[in-house]
Design a protein around this motif. Structure first.
Motif, PDB file in Angstrom:
ATOM      1  N   TYR A 145       0.830  -1.207   0.000  1.00 37.47           N
ATOM      2  CA  TYR A 145       0.000   0.000   0.000  1.00 37.47           C
ATOM      3  C   TYR A 145       0.865   1.257   0.000  1.00 37.47           C
ATOM      4  CZ  TYR A 145      -3.331  -3.592   1.345  1.00 37.47           C
ATOM      5  OH  TYR A 145      -4.085  -4.743   1.372  1.00 37.47           O
ATOM      6  N   VAL A 146       2.076   1.122  -0.528  1.00 40.79           N
ATOM      7  CA  VAL A 146       2.988   2.251  -0.613  1.00 40.79           C
ATOM      8  C   VAL A 146       2.402   3.305  -1.552  1.00 40.79           C
ATOM      9  CG1 VAL A 146       5.280   3.000  -1.324  1.00 40.79           C
ATOM     10  CG2 VAL A 146       4.991   0.798  -0.159  1.00 40.79           C
ATOM     11  N   GLY A 147       2.398   4.552  -1.107  1.00 33.50           N
ATOM     12  CA  GLY A 147       1.821   5.632  -1.895  1.00 33.50           C
ATOM     13  C   GLY A 147       0.329   5.792  -1.695  1.00 33.50           C
ATOM     14  N   ILE A 148      -0.281   4.830  -1.006  1.00 31.38           N
ATOM     15  CA  ILE A 148      -1.721   4.894  -0.713  1.00 31.38           C
ATOM     16  C   ILE A 148      -1.945   5.236   0.755  1.00 31.38           C
ATOM     17  CG2 ILE A 148      -3.896   3.621  -0.707  1.00 31.38           C
ATOM     18  CD1 ILE A 148      -2.643   1.785  -2.858  1.00 31.38           C
ATOM     19  N   LEU A 149      -1.218   4.569   1.613  1.00 31.13           N
ATOM     20  CA  LEU A 149      -1.346   4.780   3.061  1.00 31.13           C
ATOM     21  C   LEU A 149      -0.092   5.457   3.600  1.00 31.13           C
ATOM     22  CD1 LEU A 149      -2.761   1.271   4.097  1.00 31.13           C
ATOM     23  CD2 LEU A 149      -4.051   3.339   3.480  1.00 31.13           C
ATOM     24  N   PRO A 150      -0.246   6.418   4.496  1.00 28.16           N
ATOM     25  CA  PRO A 150       0.926   7.032   5.141  1.00 28.16           C
ATOM     26  C   PRO A 150       1.702   5.984   5.935  1.00 28.16           C
ATOM     27  CG  PRO A 150      -1.071   8.319   5.540  1.00 28.16           C
ATOM     28  CD  PRO A 150      -1.517   7.030   4.935  1.00 28.16           C
ATOM     29  N   GLU A 151       2.984   6.178   6.033  1.00 28.14           N
ATOM     30  CA  GLU A 151       3.834   5.249   6.784  1.00 28.14           C
ATOM     31  C   GLU A 151       4.426   5.949   8.006  1.00 28.14           C
ATOM     32  OE1 GLU A 151       6.658   2.960   4.371  1.00 28.14           O
ATOM     33  OE2 GLU A 151       5.645   3.759   2.592  1.00 28.14           O
ATOM     34  N   GLY A 152       4.610   5.171   9.061  1.00 28.67           N
ATOM     35  CA  GLY A 152       5.332   5.670  10.227  1.00 28.67           C
ATOM     36  C   GLY A 152       4.542   6.563  11.156  1.00 28.67           C
ATOM     37  N   ARG A 153       3.233   6.639  10.973  1.00 28.61           N
ATOM     38  CA  ARG A 153       2.408   7.447  11.873  1.00 28.61           C
ATOM     39  C   ARG A 153       0.965   6.945  11.852  1.00 28.61           C
ATOM     40  NH1 ARG A 153      -0.900  11.340   9.304  1.00 28.61           N
ATOM     41  NH2 ARG A 153      -0.461  11.677   7.076  1.00 28.61           N
ATOM     42  N   GLU A 154       0.246   7.209  12.910  1.00 31.59           N
ATOM     43  CA  GLU A 154      -1.174   6.903  12.945  1.00 31.59           C
ATOM     44  C   GLU A 154      -1.920   7.903  12.057  1.00 31.59           C
ATOM     45  OE1 GLU A 154      -3.491   5.418  16.681  1.00 31.59           O
ATOM     46  OE2 GLU A 154      -3.900   7.574  16.504  1.00 31.59           O
ATOM     47  N   PHE A 155      -2.943   7.436  11.366  1.00 36.63           N
ATOM     48  CA  PHE A 155      -3.678   8.313  10.443  1.00 36.63           C
ATOM     49  C   PHE A 155      -5.155   7.930  10.400  1.00 36.63           C
ATOM     50  CE2 PHE A 155      -1.951   4.722   8.097  1.00 36.63           C
ATOM     51  CZ  PHE A 155      -3.020   4.285   7.340  1.00 36.63           C
ATOM     52  N   GLY A 156      -5.954   8.819   9.787  1.00 36.14           N
ATOM     53  CA  GLY A 156      -7.377   8.573   9.603  1.00 36.14           C
ATOM     54  C   GLY A 156      -7.715   8.463   8.128  1.00 36.14           C
ATOM     55  N   TRP A 157      -9.007   8.301   7.822  1.00 32.85           N
ATOM     56  CA  TRP A 157      -9.435   8.068   6.441  1.00 32.85           C
ATOM     57  C   TRP A 157      -9.139   9.248   5.531  1.00 32.85           C
ATOM     58  CZ3 TRP A 157     -10.067   3.422   4.810  1.00 32.85           C
ATOM     59  CH2 TRP A 157     -10.503   2.419   5.681  1.00 32.85           C
ATOM     60  N   GLU A 158      -9.173  10.452   6.065  1.00 32.48           N
ATOM     61  CA  GLU A 158      -8.924  11.621   5.217  1.00 32.48           C
ATOM     62  C   GLU A 158      -7.464  11.712   4.778  1.00 32.48           C
ATOM     63  OE1 GLU A 158     -10.982  13.207   3.764  1.00 32.48           O
ATOM     64  OE2 GLU A 158     -12.840  13.357   4.906  1.00 32.48           O
ATOM     65  N   ASP A 159      -6.591  10.941   5.421  1.00 33.68           N
ATOM     66  CA  ASP A 159      -5.176  10.935   5.056  1.00 33.68           C
ATOM     67  C   ASP A 159      -4.835   9.879   4.000  1.00 33.68           C
ATOM     68  OD1 ASP A 159      -4.508  12.882   7.094  1.00 33.68           O
ATOM     69  OD2 ASP A 159      -4.770  11.272   8.547  1.00 33.68           O
ATOM     70  N   VAL A 160      -5.831   9.067   3.647  1.00 36.67           N
ATOM     71  CA  VAL A 160      -5.601   7.942   2.736  1.00 36.67           C
ATOM     72  C   VAL A 160      -5.621   8.421   1.291  1.00 36.67           C
ATOM     73  CG1 VAL A 160      -6.627   5.787   1.893  1.00 36.67           C
ATOM     74  CG2 VAL A 160      -6.514   6.243   4.349  1.00 36.67           C
ATOM     75  N   GLY A 161      -4.729   7.842   0.459  1.00 38.17           N
ATOM     76  CA  GLY A 161      -4.706   8.159  -0.961  1.00 38.17           C
ATOM     77  C   GLY A 161      -5.717   7.324  -1.731  1.00 38.17           C
ATOM     78  N   THR A 162      -5.520   7.198  -3.028  1.00 37.27           N
ATOM     79  CA  THR A 162      -6.440   6.462  -3.899  1.00 37.27           C
ATOM     80  C   THR A 162      -5.993   5.020  -4.041  1.00 37.27           C
ATOM     81  OG1 THR A 162      -6.939   8.472  -5.143  1.00 37.27           O
ATOM     82  CG2 THR A 162      -7.490   6.367  -6.183  1.00 37.27           C
ATOM     83  N   PHE A 163      -6.886   4.093  -3.715  1.00 39.95           N
ATOM     84  CA  PHE A 163      -6.600   2.674  -3.862  1.00 39.95           C
ATOM     85  C   PHE A 163      -6.718   2.274  -5.323  1.00 39.95           C
ATOM     86  CE2 PHE A 163      -7.538   2.839   0.619  1.00 39.95           C
ATOM     87  CZ  PHE A 163      -6.793   1.819   1.177  1.00 39.95           C
ATOM     88  N   GLY A 164      -5.731   1.523  -5.812  1.00 34.79           N
ATOM     89  CA  GLY A 164      -5.820   0.962  -7.144  1.00 34.79           C
ATOM     90  C   GLY A 164      -6.750  -0.239  -7.149  1.00 34.79           C
ATOM     91  N   LYS A 165      -7.085  -0.727  -8.349  1.00 28.82           N
ATOM     92  CA  LYS A 165      -8.026  -1.837  -8.475  1.00 28.82           C
ATOM     93  C   LYS A 165      -7.468  -3.138  -7.916  1.00 28.82           C
ATOM     94  CE  LYS A 165     -11.080   0.760 -10.439  1.00 28.82           C
ATOM     95  NZ  LYS A 165     -12.204   1.243  -9.608  1.00 28.82           N
ATOM     96  N   SER A 166      -6.169  -3.209  -7.694  1.00 33.44           N
ATOM     97  CA  SER A 166      -5.566  -4.439  -7.164  1.00 33.44           C
ATOM     98  C   SER A 166      -5.065  -4.271  -5.738  1.00 33.44           C
ATOM     99  CB  SER A 166      -4.406  -4.873  -8.059  1.00 33.44           C
ATOM    100  OG  SER A 166      -3.372  -3.906  -8.034  1.00 33.44           O
ATOM    101  N   HIS A 167      -5.428  -3.179  -5.074  1.00 32.95           N
ATOM    102  CA  HIS A 167      -4.845  -2.887  -3.777  1.00 32.95           C
ATOM    103  C   HIS A 167      -5.891  -2.706  -2.682  1.00 32.95           C
ATOM    104  CE1 HIS A 167      -1.378  -2.066  -6.342  1.00 32.95           C
ATOM    105  NE2 HIS A 167      -0.641  -2.289  -5.283  1.00 32.95           N
ATOM    106  N   TYR A 168      -6.940  -3.482  -2.735  1.00 29.79           N
ATOM    107  CA  TYR A 168      -7.928  -3.411  -1.665  1.00 29.79           C
ATOM    108  C   TYR A 168      -7.348  -3.981  -0.372  1.00 29.79           C
ATOM    109  CZ  TYR A 168     -11.382  -2.533  -5.327  1.00 29.79           C
ATOM    110  OH  TYR A 168     -12.079  -1.996  -6.370  1.00 29.79           O
TER     111      TYR A 168
END
Length: 345
Positions: A145-168
């Motif tokens: 989920y690199v580039g989709i989810l922040p790394e190294g910190r706690e986050f919420g839904w508003e911090d999430v990027g766009t999921f690709g069709k193969s990255h659910y």
């Protein structure tokens, strides 16, 4: 003392391969609880015998439970009911966890356990990568989920990027806070395959905080002919796929979900489920299957006509639901192309 994590392991006729799974959980270390649920195996007691031997070898850590057969969802329900850990993770008995990756995950989870002891709030869902292990072909595909989810910190839904069709987010990649699942009353359908979709979808509106580790945690075995994701098996079990999809439609009013990014993600996930139903019903292509296809789309329309319009016009479903025989073949060709690219079965 409360375990940091409970692993729920559904076991059905898995005596020949479950040892690798269980040992991988123990190798991960940390404060853990393992619940082995023998879901009415029919292998002359061999699976139950293995479960009992593991419990005898690790008293107070591994618990063996024997129950009548109720399917994968029933076994997960049983494990969750008996779980006492701060966090809960399902690991199928033919899969395993990577030792080095899990040690990093456990380090974070242990920190959350210490936060609980200090009366601080803890992360609702921890996420890591999973790997498609095609052991018979000696091939693997890492899903991160690199580039989709922040790394190294706690986050919420508003911090999430766009999921690709193969990255659910799949069952393989998530670890939930146990109390979150219990408080919302999560119950998976029984006597049904593909309920992992319910497990990873229905709790999401209750998840407020997340943490992502870019490590290849879960190893997902693919290759057995009787495996539920085998294409021929999926065609035989299409009625169960339909049941799960309808359960998901009923469980969450997606158009009312907030924040917006979570709503869009859940809409996309449900679009994928509708696409799977469409693909396999059109593969079978009998009059009965065409009626089932119309029925599941009507079911979604009756539940939410705005959601129906959005999902029906999603590129996945435009491609797999094109009219005429030529359209059917084109849609199936697109599915098989995606299958080769993403290695999902």
């Amino acid at each position: 003392m409360q375990p940091t994590i409970t692993y729920g392991i559904p076991c059905y006729n898995s005596a020949e391969y479950m040892d690798k799974c269980v040992q991988s959980l123990l190798d991960a270390g940390g404060s853990l609880e393992v619940i082995l649920v023998d879901d009415g195996s029919t292998d002359d007691g061999r699976t139950w015998d293995r479960c009992q031997k593991w419990e005898e070898s690790y008293p107070g850590v591994i618990k063996a439970i024997h129950k009548e057969n109720g399917g994968h969802g029933s076994a997960v329900n049983c494990a969750l009911e008996n779980a006492t850990g701060l966090y809960f993770k399902v690991v199928d008995s033919d899969d395993w966890l990577d030792k080095d990756s899990m040690q990093k995950v456990m380090e974070y989870l242990q920190g959350q356990a210490e936060a609980v002891d200090g009366n601080q709030d803890v992360t609702d869902m921890v996420i890591a990568n999973y790997v498609y292990e095609k052991v018979l072909e000696n091939k693997r595909t890492v899903m991160d989920y690199v580039g989709i989810l922040p790394e190294g910190r706690e986050f919420g839904w508003e911090d999430v990027g766009t999921f690709g069709k193969s990255h659910y987010l799949l069952m393989h990649s998530v670890i939930y806070r146990t109390a979150l699942l219990k408080d919302m009353g999560l119950k998976l359908p029984e006597h049904c395959f593909y309920v992992d979709n319910v497990f990873v979808y229905v709790p999401l509106p209750h998840v407020k905080t997340m943490y992502y580790l870019d490590v290849d945690m879960y190893r997902y075995f693919i290759g057995r002919e009787d495996q539920s994701v085998n294409e021929a098996t999926m065609m035989k079990r299409i009625d169960q796929q339909l049941r799960v999809t309808k359960t998901m439609i009923d469980a969450v009013d997606v158009m009312e979900v907030t924040p917006r990014k979570l709503r869009k993600y859940m809409e996309s996930y449900l679009s994928m489920m509708m696409c799977i139903c469409s693909v396999f019903l059109r593969m079978k292509n009998t009059e009965e299957d065409n009626e089932k296809l119309a029925d599941v789309w009507d079911y979604l329309h009756d539940a939410s006509s705005p959601l129906y319009r959005r999902i029906r016009t999603n590129v996945l479903n435009v491609g797999t639901n094109m009219p005429t025989e030529l359209g059917r073949r084109a849609g199936l060709s697109g599915y098989h192309l995606a299958q080769r690219i993403f290695k999902f079965n």
